[in-house]
Design a protein around this motif. Structure first.
Motif, PDB file in Angstrom:
ATOM      1  N   SER A 284       0.991  -0.167   6.652  1.00 17.13           N
ATOM      2  CA  SER A 284       2.346  -0.397   6.133  1.00 17.13           C
ATOM      3  C   SER A 284       2.343  -1.469   5.047  1.00 17.13           C
ATOM      4  CB  SER A 284       3.328  -0.743   7.249  1.00 17.13           C
ATOM      5  OG  SER A 284       2.977  -1.949   7.868  1.00 17.13           O
ATOM      6  N   ASN A 285       1.544  -2.514   5.216  1.00 12.60           N
ATOM      7  CA  ASN A 285       1.440  -3.530   4.160  1.00 12.60           C
ATOM      8  C   ASN A 285       0.823  -2.940   2.900  1.00 12.60           C
ATOM      9  OD1 ASN A 285       2.578  -5.559   5.721  1.00 12.60           O
ATOM     10  ND2 ASN A 285       0.600  -6.265   6.493  1.00 12.60           N
ATOM     11  N   TYR A 286      -0.176  -2.115   3.052  1.00 16.27           N
ATOM     12  CA  TYR A 286      -0.802  -1.461   1.907  1.00 16.27           C
ATOM     13  C   TYR A 286       0.196  -0.537   1.205  1.00 16.27           C
ATOM     14  CZ  TYR A 286      -3.762   1.569  -0.839  1.00 16.27           C
ATOM     15  OH  TYR A 286      -4.297   2.281  -1.878  1.00 16.27           O
ATOM     16  N   ALA A 287       0.926   0.247   1.996  1.00 17.47           N
ATOM     17  CA  ALA A 287       1.886   1.210   1.423  1.00 17.47           C
ATOM     18  C   ALA A 287       2.962   0.500   0.606  1.00 17.47           C
ATOM     19  CB  ALA A 287       2.518   2.045   2.531  1.00 17.47           C
ATOM     20  N   ARG A 288       3.368  -0.694   1.039  1.00 17.34           N
ATOM     21  CA  ARG A 288       4.362  -1.458   0.276  1.00 17.34           C
ATOM     22  C   ARG A 288       3.866  -1.808  -1.117  1.00 17.34           C
ATOM     23  NH1 ARG A 288       5.727  -5.629   4.580  1.00 17.34           N
ATOM     24  NH2 ARG A 288       5.133  -4.175   5.879  1.00 17.34           N
ATOM     25  N   SER A 289       2.563  -1.962  -1.259  1.00 21.40           N
ATOM     26  CA  SER A 289       1.998  -2.317  -2.562  1.00 21.40           C
ATOM     27  C   SER A 289       1.897  -1.125  -3.507  1.00 21.40           C
ATOM     28  CB  SER A 289       0.610  -2.938  -2.379  1.00 21.40           C
ATOM     29  OG  SER A 289      -0.328  -1.943  -2.018  1.00 21.40           O
ATOM     30  N   LEU A 290       2.168   0.085  -3.014  1.00 23.16           N
ATOM     31  CA  LEU A 290       1.985   1.292  -3.823  1.00 23.16           C
ATOM     32  C   LEU A 290       3.225   1.733  -4.590  1.00 23.16           C
ATOM     33  CD1 LEU A 290      -0.145   3.511  -1.430  1.00 23.16           C
ATOM     34  CD2 LEU A 290      -0.911   2.152  -3.381  1.00 23.16           C
ATOM     35  N   ASP A 291       4.321   1.048  -4.432  1.00 24.58           N
ATOM     36  CA  ASP A 291       5.543   1.425  -5.137  1.00 24.58           C
ATOM     37  C   ASP A 291       6.026   2.824  -4.726  1.00 24.58           C
ATOM     38  OD1 ASP A 291       7.630   0.783  -6.897  1.00 24.58           O
ATOM     39  OD2 ASP A 291       6.695   1.914  -8.523  1.00 24.58           O
ATOM     40  N   ILE A 292       5.953   3.096  -3.418  1.00 25.40           N
ATOM     41  CA  ILE A 292       6.474   4.354  -2.878  1.00 25.40           C
ATOM     42  C   ILE A 292       7.956   4.143  -2.604  1.00 25.40           C
ATOM     43  CG2 ILE A 292       6.353   5.990  -0.967  1.00 25.40           C
ATOM     44  CD1 ILE A 292       3.404   5.187  -0.633  1.00 25.40           C
ATOM     45  N   LYS A 293       8.789   4.996  -3.188  1.00 25.65           N
ATOM     46  CA  LYS A 293      10.242   4.842  -3.044  1.00 25.65           C
ATOM     47  C   LYS A 293      10.728   5.232  -1.650  1.00 25.65           C
ATOM     48  CE  LYS A 293      10.888   3.820  -7.436  1.00 25.65           C
ATOM     49  NZ  LYS A 293      10.146   2.640  -7.730  1.00 25.65           N
ATOM     50  N   THR A 294      10.277   6.383  -1.170  1.00 27.05           N
ATOM     51  CA  THR A 294      10.721   6.885   0.123  1.00 27.05           C
ATOM     52  C   THR A 294       9.503   7.224   0.967  1.00 27.05           C
ATOM     53  OG1 THR A 294      12.632   7.881  -0.963  1.00 27.05           O
ATOM     54  CG2 THR A 294      12.138   8.640   1.265  1.00 27.05           C
ATOM     55  N   ILE A 295       9.472   6.693   2.182  1.00 29.01           N
ATOM     56  CA  ILE A 295       8.354   6.985   3.077  1.00 29.01           C
ATOM     57  C   ILE A 295       8.674   8.250   3.866  1.00 29.01           C
ATOM     58  CG2 ILE A 295       7.023   6.184   5.064  1.00 29.01           C
ATOM     59  CD1 ILE A 295       6.376   4.554   2.678  1.00 29.01           C
ATOM     60  N   THR A 296       7.835   9.251   3.682  1.00 28.15           N
ATOM     61  CA  THR A 296       7.904  10.487   4.458  1.00 28.15           C
ATOM     62  C   THR A 296       6.548  10.665   5.126  1.00 28.15           C
ATOM     63  OG1 THR A 296       7.087  11.840   2.635  1.00 28.15           O
ATOM     64  CG2 THR A 296       9.490  11.534   2.770  1.00 28.15           C
ATOM     65  N   ASP A 297       6.433  11.671   5.973  1.00 29.70           N
ATOM     66  CA  ASP A 297       5.133  11.937   6.585  1.00 29.70           C
ATOM     67  C   ASP A 297       4.093  12.244   5.510  1.00 29.70           C
ATOM     68  OD1 ASP A 297       6.279  11.557   9.060  1.00 29.70           O
ATOM     69  OD2 ASP A 297       6.524  13.692   9.481  1.00 29.70           O
ATOM     70  N   LYS A 298       4.503  12.973   4.487  1.00 29.56           N
ATOM     71  CA  LYS A 298       3.584  13.324   3.409  1.00 29.56           C
ATOM     72  C   LYS A 298       3.139  12.084   2.634  1.00 29.56           C
ATOM     73  CE  LYS A 298       3.005  16.267  -0.648  1.00 29.56           C
ATOM     74  NZ  LYS A 298       3.612  17.284  -1.512  1.00 29.56           N
ATOM     75  N   THR A 299       4.080  11.229   2.234  1.00 27.35           N
ATOM     76  CA  THR A 299       3.699  10.034   1.467  1.00 27.35           C
ATOM     77  C   THR A 299       2.898   9.069   2.335  1.00 27.35           C
ATOM     78  OG1 THR A 299       5.813   8.925   1.911  1.00 27.35           O
ATOM     79  CG2 THR A 299       5.639  10.169  -0.151  1.00 27.35           C
ATOM     80  N   ALA A 300       3.172   9.049   3.641  1.00 29.12           N
ATOM     81  CA  ALA A 300       2.387   8.201   4.553  1.00 29.12           C
ATOM     82  C   ALA A 300       0.941   8.690   4.614  1.00 29.12           C
ATOM     83  CB  ALA A 300       3.011   8.192   5.943  1.00 29.12           C
TER      84      ALA A 300
END
Length: 175
Positions: A97-113
């Motif tokens: 989750s900390n890594y994902a925050r650094s990726l500039d992902i607007k919406t977290i979905t199962d696919k983007t996760a």
């Protein structure tokens, strides 16, 4: 065509499904997420996933499967992959989750996760997950059961206390 240095399957594990994104690290050090598919979180679904990954990848034997530790839902997959001598890494959820925050992902979905997990696996040198000894699995289950019993006991004690201290307690409830 660029040489592929590393391939990873990023898996977002849920109770009923495995959301898988495949990624590769190219010779230019660029990352490419090139495939996505959803499977049932069952023995048959795991086998289908492995077959799909093998059909999509240049070197399936070198593929690393990366997933979050999601309660107990990831365990079936981790044990299955490990028993087949497949490289698998289980990562703590807060790291992902900390890594994902650094990726500039607007919406977290199962696919983007699953894509973020794949990218995490491509960017890092990860250790293989090691199956815990049977005694640790048993202790974990017993601890979980104890915690549940303690929680239920506390709830019943609170209900009994509330019944005792109300203005007109029902004596039949207090027996």
């Amino acid at each position: 065509m660029e040489k592929v240095l590393k391939e990873v399957a990023g898996i977002d594990v849920a109770q009923k499904e495995l959301v898988v994104s495949l990624g590769r690290l190219l010779e230019s050090l660029s990352i490419e997420i090139f495939a996505y598919k959803v499977f049932v979180n069952s023995d048959k679904g795991i086998q289908s996933m492995i077959e799909w990954v093998s059909s999509c990848c240049e070197n399936a034997a070198q593929m690393r499967y990366v997933m979050e530790a999601t309660g107990v839902y990831h365990e079936r997959l981790a044990y299955a992959l490990e028993s087949m001598n497949i490289d698998v890494s289980v990562i703590l959820p807060n790291k992902i989750s900390n890594y994902a925050r650094s990726l500039d992902i607007k919406t977290i979905t199962d696919k983007t996760a699953s894509q973020a997990i794949a990218q995490f696996g491509l960017e890092r040198k990860l250790d293989n997950w090691i199956r815990p000894k049977d005694i640790y699995r048993e202790l974990k289950q017993l601890t979980r059961e104890r915690d549940q019993i303690v929680e239920e006991r506390s709830m019943v004690k609170n209900q009994r206390h509330a019944e005792k201290t109300e203005a007109m307690p029902n004596q039949k409830s207090l027996l």
